[in-house]
Scaffold this motif. Structure first.
Motif, PDB file in Angstrom:
ATOM      1  N   PHE A  36       0.826  -1.204   0.000  1.00  0.00           N
ATOM      2  CA  PHE A  36       0.000   0.000   0.000  1.00  0.00           C
ATOM      3  C   PHE A  36       0.865   1.261   0.000  1.00  0.00           C
ATOM      4  N   PRO A  37       0.322   2.365  -0.481  1.00  0.00           N
ATOM      5  CA  PRO A  37       0.991   3.647  -0.208  1.00  0.00           C
ATOM      6  C   PRO A  37       0.907   3.917   1.284  1.00  0.00           C
ATOM      7  N   GLU A  38       1.814   4.746   1.798  1.00  0.00           N
ATOM      8  CA  GLU A  38       1.760   5.121   3.213  1.00  0.00           C
ATOM      9  C   GLU A  38       0.612   6.113   3.388  1.00  0.00           C
ATOM     10  N   PHE A  39      -0.476   5.650   3.995  1.00  0.00           N
ATOM     11  CA  PHE A  39      -1.692   6.460   4.070  1.00  0.00           C
ATOM     12  C   PHE A  39      -1.551   7.667   5.001  1.00  0.00           C
ATOM     13  N   TYR A  40      -0.475   7.723   5.755  1.00  0.00           N
ATOM     14  CA  TYR A  40      -0.219   8.903   6.585  1.00  0.00           C
ATOM     15  C   TYR A  40      -0.289  10.185   5.764  1.00  0.00           C
ATOM     16  N   PHE A  41       0.145  10.127   4.509  1.00  0.00           N
ATOM     17  CA  PHE A  41       0.237  11.332   3.682  1.00  0.00           C
ATOM     18  C   PHE A  41      -1.121  11.776   3.141  1.00  0.00           C
ATOM     19  N   PHE A  42      -2.132  10.950   3.288  1.00  0.00           N
ATOM     20  CA  PHE A  42      -3.419  11.242   2.675  1.00  0.00           C
ATOM     21  C   PHE A  42      -4.388  11.805   3.706  1.00  0.00           C
ATOM     22  N   ASP A  43      -5.441  12.424   3.227  1.00  0.00           N
ATOM     23  CA  ASP A  43      -6.389  13.097   4.102  1.00  0.00           C
ATOM     24  C   ASP A  43      -7.220  12.059   4.852  1.00  0.00           C
ATOM     25  N   CYS A  44      -7.008  11.979   6.156  1.00  0.00           N
ATOM     26  CA  CYS A  44      -7.665  10.947   6.963  1.00  0.00           C
ATOM     27  C   CYS A  44      -9.180  10.937   6.768  1.00  0.00           C
ATOM     28  N   HIS A  45      -9.768  12.118   6.852  1.00  0.00           N
ATOM     29  CA  HIS A  45     -11.214  12.206   6.955  1.00  0.00           C
ATOM     30  C   HIS A  45     -11.925  12.082   5.613  1.00  0.00           C
ATOM     31  N   SER A  46     -11.154  12.035   4.531  1.00  0.00           N
ATOM     32  CA  SER A  46     -11.780  11.766   3.244  1.00  0.00           C
ATOM     33  C   SER A  46     -12.164  10.290   3.131  1.00  0.00           C
ATOM     34  N   CYS A  47     -11.493   9.432   3.895  1.00  0.00           N
ATOM     35  CA  CYS A  47     -11.818   8.002   3.907  1.00  0.00           C
ATOM     36  C   CYS A  47     -12.597   7.616   5.162  1.00  0.00           C
ATOM     37  N   HIS A  48     -12.235   8.200   6.283  1.00  0.00           N
ATOM     38  CA  HIS A  48     -12.893   7.840   7.538  1.00  0.00           C
ATOM     39  C   HIS A  48     -14.205   8.614   7.663  1.00  0.00           C
ATOM     40  N   ARG A  49     -15.163   8.180   6.868  1.00  0.00           N
ATOM     41  CA  ARG A  49     -16.500   8.771   6.867  1.00  0.00           C
ATOM     42  C   ARG A  49     -17.521   7.682   7.207  1.00  0.00           C
ATOM     43  N   GLN A  50     -18.715   8.128   7.482  1.00  0.00           N
ATOM     44  CA  GLN A  50     -19.786   7.183   7.770  1.00  0.00           C
ATOM     45  C   GLN A  50     -20.061   6.317   6.538  1.00  0.00           C
ATOM     46  N   ILE A  51     -20.269   5.021   6.772  1.00  0.00           N
ATOM     47  CA  ILE A  51     -20.572   4.082   5.702  1.00  0.00           C
ATOM     48  C   ILE A  51     -21.947   3.474   5.961  1.00  0.00           C
ATOM     49  N   SER A  52     -22.752   3.347   4.917  1.00  0.00           N
ATOM     50  CA  SER A  52     -24.084   2.771   5.075  1.00  0.00           C
ATOM     51  C   SER A  52     -24.497   2.084   3.783  1.00  0.00           C
ATOM     52  N   PHE A  56     -12.295  23.940   1.281  1.00  0.00           N
ATOM     53  CA  PHE A  56     -12.449  23.466   2.654  1.00  0.00           C
ATOM     54  C   PHE A  56     -13.530  22.390   2.681  1.00  0.00           C
ATOM     55  N   THR A  57     -13.175  21.220   2.172  1.00  0.00           N
ATOM     56  CA  THR A  57     -14.112  20.102   2.108  1.00  0.00           C
ATOM     57  C   THR A  57     -13.809  19.042   3.143  1.00  0.00           C
ATOM     58  N   ASP A  58     -12.630  19.110   3.744  1.00  0.00           N
ATOM     59  CA  ASP A  58     -12.213  18.099   4.705  1.00  0.00           C
ATOM     60  C   ASP A  58     -11.631  18.771   5.946  1.00  0.00           C
ATOM     61  N   TYR A  59     -11.569  18.006   6.987  1.00  0.00           N
ATOM     62  CA  TYR A  59     -11.267  18.521   8.319  1.00  0.00           C
ATOM     63  C   TYR A  59      -9.887  19.165   8.431  1.00  0.00           C
ATOM     64  N   ALA A  60      -8.855  18.517   7.887  1.00  0.00           N
ATOM     65  CA  ALA A  60      -7.482  18.977   8.114  1.00  0.00           C
ATOM     66  C   ALA A  60      -7.252  20.380   7.559  1.00  0.00           C
ATOM     67  N   GLY A  61      -7.684  20.632   6.334  1.00  0.00           N
ATOM     68  CA  GLY A  61      -7.515  21.958   5.749  1.00  0.00           C
ATOM     69  C   GLY A  61      -8.282  23.017   6.512  1.00  0.00           C
ATOM     70  N   SER A  62      -9.427  22.645   7.037  1.00  0.00           N
ATOM     71  CA  SER A  62     -10.241  23.595   7.788  1.00  0.00           C
ATOM     72  C   SER A  62      -9.579  23.971   9.106  1.00  0.00           C
ATOM     73  N   VAL A  63      -8.940  23.011   9.756  1.00  0.00           N
ATOM     74  CA  VAL A  63      -8.202  23.304  10.985  1.00  0.00           C
ATOM     75  C   VAL A  63      -7.088  24.303  10.700  1.00  0.00           C
ATOM     76  N   GLN A  64      -6.357  24.096   9.604  1.00  0.00           N
ATOM     77  CA  GLN A  64      -5.293  25.040   9.248  1.00  0.00           C
ATOM     78  C   GLN A  64      -5.858  26.437   9.020  1.00  0.00           C
ATOM     79  N   ALA A  65      -7.032  26.527   8.423  1.00  0.00           N
ATOM     80  CA  ALA A  65      -7.631  27.833   8.146  1.00  0.00           C
ATOM     81  C   ALA A  65      -7.963  28.582   9.428  1.00  0.00           C
TER      82      ALA A  65
END
Length: 459
Positions: free
Chosen positions: A263-279, A388-397
């Protein structure tokens, strides 16, 4: 050596600091490769700095510097004391559970942890104690070469630097030091992988100027400026954003850091773009929002672009031509991630060059009242806020807005009374990113927009 801002950061910033359980541990280094202790210099230990004629007083009544710096560094109740608590944290239940899940034995003895939770490896003198945590020399460099010149009558900062003292007043140098643990390096124990986070380690988040303020134990007074020059918050913020992206891309480009098994090292990717609610409910509506800055197919994990967003906003004000180049390189990098690793590494090299060029531009630009207000406007502009669609960028803002407002106050461009009058708006923006699980892009943008409008009225 310096003090906290005249205008304090709000409770929201302290809340974020606690929520992230930020790593505050450092070592001088190049963007990807930590430099070690330089020429065999020796760590002499915190005790060597603790005399009452040096930094060991109980009151800040020194004639030149505070001289109570060690007391602040040891403060058990504030962010300023986080470095001294770093090693002790490894014996707490949470750390023990993380170590057990990773199978690394005792966290307090594991190289994977001690690379950042203690002063880095290197020759150590008889007064050095590992249990001191991240001591003075972790940031300022091993002191065997510069300690005597540091306390000599008539000694100069330039002479100390010549003997190995790290010139942390330089934004690039400070960023390089802090990022070794606040983002990662190629050094042992200085990279929090996705696997380590899955075991329970907090997500890494960092902003150079705000965190410098939260851990401050110095005063940027006249003496400091005479010896080291002025340190401008807005410059520290902007250069820090560029250096953080440079570090991220440099580590991603290393085969030893950029991949984890197949796998790629997922540390570099936006956590919350994947860790979303699934249904599986047919009426379920995904919460993902399209990001115009990421030219990637739907369903692919996006690279964490929090620093890219901030750099784009600042560059539009300070260096528009470089900003346009940076935006092109950012899009090209995101596109390359959808092709293959070789393409993405090549594109990362181009984007790193643009980020470094922006760091140089920020270092030499005039960054006054007009530029500061303009960057705040840029962060919330129609060109930037849709990203500002994901959490990390919004925190920086939010952290950027707080930092830039504080810079205006500290430089006498806005009164502390006026700034405190809109503190509620800033803290409301912090509340919008307090919990990543309840983050809403639309609500966040509205909250940040209200904070920016309140700041704009201070013009």
């Amino acid at each position: 050596m310096g003090g906290s801002r005249k205008f304090s950061v709000g409770l929201g910033a302290l809340g974020l600091l606690a929520a992230f359980a930020i790593l505050l541990f450092v070592r001088p280094g190049e963007p990807a490769v930590a430099q070690g202790t330089g020429g065999g210099a020796t760590y002499v230990g915190v005790a060597s700095c603790g005399g009452t004629t040096c930094h060991g007083r109980s009151e800040a009544d020194g004639p030149v510097v505070r001289q109570d710096e060690i007391m602040l560094w040891q403060d058990p109740a504030t962010a300023a004391g986080a470095h001294s608590r770093a090693t002790a944290v490894l014996s707490e239940p949470r750390s023990q559970v993380i170590a057990q899940r990773l199978g690394i034995g005792e966290a307090s003895r594991a190289p994977m942890c001690l690379g950042c939770h203690a002063t880095p490896p290197g020759p150590r003198g008889p007064r050095f104690q590992l249990t001191d945590g991240v001591g003075c020399e972790a940031c300022h460099g091993p002191a065997s070469g510069w300690l005597s010149s540091h306390y000599a009558v008539g000694g100069t900062h330039a002479n100390n630097v010549a003997h190995g003292l790290v010139p942390l007043e330089n934004p690039k140098v400070r960023a390089g030091v802090c990022l070794d643990c606040h983002f990662g390096s190629a050094g042992e124990g200085q990279f929090v992988t996705h696997r380590i986070m899955a075991a329970g380690h907090p997500r890494i988040s960092f902003e150079l100027d705000l965190f410098s303020t939260l851990t401050s134990h110095w005063q940027t007074d006249r003496d400091y400026r005479e010896r080291k020059g002025a340190v401008e918050s807005i410059r520290m913020w902007a250069v820090g954003q560029a250096m953080a992206l440079d570090r991220s891309l440099s580590l991603y480009s290393l085969a030893s850091r950029g991949t984890e098994g197949v796998f790629p090292e997922f540390y570099f990717f936006d956590c919350h773009s994947c860790h979303r609610q699934i249904s599986d409910d047919p009426n379920f509506r995904p919460s993902a929002v399209a990001n115009p800055g990421r030219a990637i197919p739907s369903g692919m994990p996006p690279y964490n672009d929090e620093n890219m967003i901030m750099l784009s906003a600042a560059a539009r004000v300070v260096a528009p031509a470089l900003g346009a180049r940076f935006d092109r390189d950012s899009r090209a990098f995101h596109l390359a991630l959808g092709r293959d690793r070789a393409s993405s590494v090549a594109a990362a090299g181009n984007l790193r060059a643009s980020a470094r060029a922006l760091a140089d531009a920020f270092s030499s630009a005039t960054l006054g009242r007009a530029q500061t207000f303009a960057i705040i406007d840029s962060i919330t502009s129609d060109a930037i806020s849709p990203r500002f669609t994901d959490y990390a960028g919004s925190v920086q803002a939010v952290m950027a807005t707080d930092t830039l407002l504080s810079a205006l106050v500290n430089e006498g461009q806005v009164s502390a009374q006026s700034a405190n009058a809109i503190r509620g708006d800033i803290n409301a923006a912090y509340r919008a990113v307090r919990d990543p699980n309840s983050y809403s892009p639309g609500e966040f943008r509205a909250s940040l927009g209200r904070a920016a409008a309140a700041i704009r009225r201070l013009r």
